[in-house]
Design a protein around this motif. Structure first.
Motif, PDB file in Angstrom:
ATOM      1  N   HIS A   1       0.808  -1.232   0.000  1.00 43.98           N
ATOM      2  CA  HIS A   1       0.000   0.000   0.000  1.00 43.98           C
ATOM      3  C   HIS A   1       0.836   1.275   0.000  1.00 43.98           C
ATOM      4  O   HIS A   1       0.309   2.355   0.255  1.00 43.98           O
ATOM      5  CB  HIS A   1      -1.012   0.012   1.148  1.00 43.98           C
ATOM      6  N   TYR A   2       2.132   1.180  -0.260  1.00 47.23           N
ATOM      7  CA  TYR A   2       2.976   2.352  -0.464  1.00 47.23           C
ATOM      8  C   TYR A   2       2.970   2.682  -1.952  1.00 47.23           C
ATOM      9  O   TYR A   2       2.753   1.812  -2.801  1.00 47.23           O
ATOM     10  CB  TYR A   2       4.431   2.085  -0.066  1.00 47.23           C
ATOM     11  N   SER A   3       3.264   3.918  -2.282  1.00 46.78           N
ATOM     12  CA  SER A   3       3.577   4.290  -3.652  1.00 46.78           C
ATOM     13  C   SER A   3       4.862   5.112  -3.600  1.00 46.78           C
ATOM     14  O   SER A   3       5.177   5.729  -2.575  1.00 46.78           O
ATOM     15  CB  SER A   3       2.442   5.081  -4.309  1.00 46.78           C
ATOM     16  N   MET A   4       5.604   5.091  -4.706  1.00 47.25           N
ATOM     17  CA  MET A   4       6.878   5.823  -4.766  1.00 47.25           C
ATOM     18  C   MET A   4       7.055   6.447  -6.132  1.00 47.25           C
ATOM     19  O   MET A   4       6.543   5.954  -7.138  1.00 47.25           O
ATOM     20  CB  MET A   4       8.055   4.898  -4.476  1.00 47.25           C
ATOM     21  N   ARG A   5       7.812   7.551  -6.127  1.00 43.74           N
ATOM     22  CA  ARG A   5       8.149   8.236  -7.374  1.00 43.74           C
ATOM     23  C   ARG A   5       9.547   8.813  -7.233  1.00 43.74           C
ATOM     24  O   ARG A   5       9.900   9.370  -6.196  1.00 43.74           O
ATOM     25  CB  ARG A   5       7.148   9.345  -7.650  1.00 43.74           C
ATOM     26  N   LEU A   6      10.344   8.656  -8.282  1.00 45.15           N
ATOM     27  CA  LEU A   6      11.688   9.212  -8.342  1.00 45.15           C
ATOM     28  C   LEU A   6      11.759  10.092  -9.575  1.00 45.15           C
ATOM     29  O   LEU A   6      11.283   9.707 -10.635  1.00 45.15           O
ATOM     30  CB  LEU A   6      12.735   8.098  -8.437  1.00 45.15           C
ATOM     31  N   GLN A   7      12.344  11.270  -9.416  1.00 44.99           N
ATOM     32  CA  GLN A   7      12.590  12.146 -10.556  1.00 44.99           C
ATOM     33  C   GLN A   7      14.041  12.594 -10.540  1.00 44.99           C
ATOM     34  O   GLN A   7      14.628  12.781  -9.478  1.00 44.99           O
ATOM     35  CB  GLN A   7      11.694  13.380 -10.526  1.00 44.99           C
ATOM     36  N   ILE A   8      14.583  12.743 -11.749  1.00 42.65           N
ATOM     37  CA  ILE A   8      15.882  13.390 -11.925  1.00 42.65           C
ATOM     38  C   ILE A   8      15.597  14.661 -12.710  1.00 42.65           C
ATOM     39  O   ILE A   8      14.970  14.622 -13.768  1.00 42.65           O
ATOM     40  CB  ILE A   8      16.875  12.497 -12.688  1.00 42.65           C
ATOM     41  N   ARG A   9      16.028  15.790 -12.153  1.00 43.21           N
ATOM     42  CA  ARG A   9      15.840  17.094 -12.805  1.00 43.21           C
ATOM     43  C   ARG A   9      17.201  17.753 -12.987  1.00 43.21           C
ATOM     44  O   ARG A   9      18.141  17.468 -12.253  1.00 43.21           O
ATOM     45  CB  ARG A   9      14.968  18.004 -11.946  1.00 43.21           C
ATOM     46  N   THR A  10      17.264  18.665 -13.956  1.00 41.65           N
ATOM     47  CA  THR A  10      18.501  19.410 -14.140  1.00 41.65           C
ATOM     48  C   THR A  10      18.800  20.190 -12.866  1.00 41.65           C
ATOM     49  O   THR A  10      17.898  20.433 -12.045  1.00 41.65           O
ATOM     50  CB  THR A  10      18.399  20.377 -15.334  1.00 41.65           C
ATOM     51  N   ILE A  11      20.034  20.599 -12.695  1.00 41.71           N
ATOM     52  CA  ILE A  11      20.451  21.276 -11.472  1.00 41.71           C
ATOM     53  C   ILE A  11      19.624  22.528 -11.220  1.00 41.71           C
ATOM     54  O   ILE A  11      19.302  22.844 -10.097  1.00 41.71           O
ATOM     55  CB  ILE A  11      21.964  21.572 -11.502  1.00 41.71           C
ATOM     56  N   GLY A  12      19.205  23.231 -12.267  1.00 43.56           N
ATOM     57  CA  GLY A  12      18.364  24.411 -12.109  1.00 43.56           C
ATOM     58  C   GLY A  12      16.909  24.075 -11.817  1.00 43.56           C
ATOM     59  O   GLY A  12      16.076  24.952 -11.704  1.00 43.56           O
TER      60      GLY A  12
END
Length: 116
Positions: free
Chosen positions: A15-26
């Motif tokens: 029942h957990y959800s997860m999200r990972l994002q990689i964004r530019t340094i700015g």
């Protein structure tokens, strides 16, 4: 990886959800890549329920679109094209009580390879 408590017992991720994002340094408006536990194919996060396992799956179709910029990090160009910092990342979770937290965060790196 396995998410464990202070005694080394796996956290039940049912029942957990997860999200990972990689964004530019700015921290531009569009992530370079997003992984989500709600996805069933492509880049995604696979949660292992009671085992506490978290598998980050990066699909080639998504990672092939990411290009290194600038110079490689010092000392990393010994046997290949080098390692480049492309941005920052974090792994967000939502627990069964709908509480939001972050498991880890830090720089995002790209190590290009020749053979695909």
């Amino acid at each position: 990886m396995v998410w464990a408590d202070d005694q080394g017992n796996p956290i039940d991720l049912t029942h957990y959800s997860m999200r990972l994002q990689i964004r530019t340094i700015g921290l531009g408006p569009t992530p370079l890549i997003t992984l989500d536990s709600g996805s069933q194919s492509g880049s995604r996060i696979v949660l292992g329920g009671t085992s506490g396992e978290i598998d980050l799956v990066f699909a080639r179709a998504d990672t092939a679109l990411i290009s290194p910029t600038g110079l490689p990090l010092p000392g990393t160009n010994l046997r290949g094209p080098g390692i480049f910092q492309i941005g920052v990342h974090d792994l967000q979770y939502v627990d069964p009580n709908a509480d939001i937290g972050y498991l880890f965060a830090g720089p995002g790196y790209l190590e290009p390879r020749v053979t695909i």
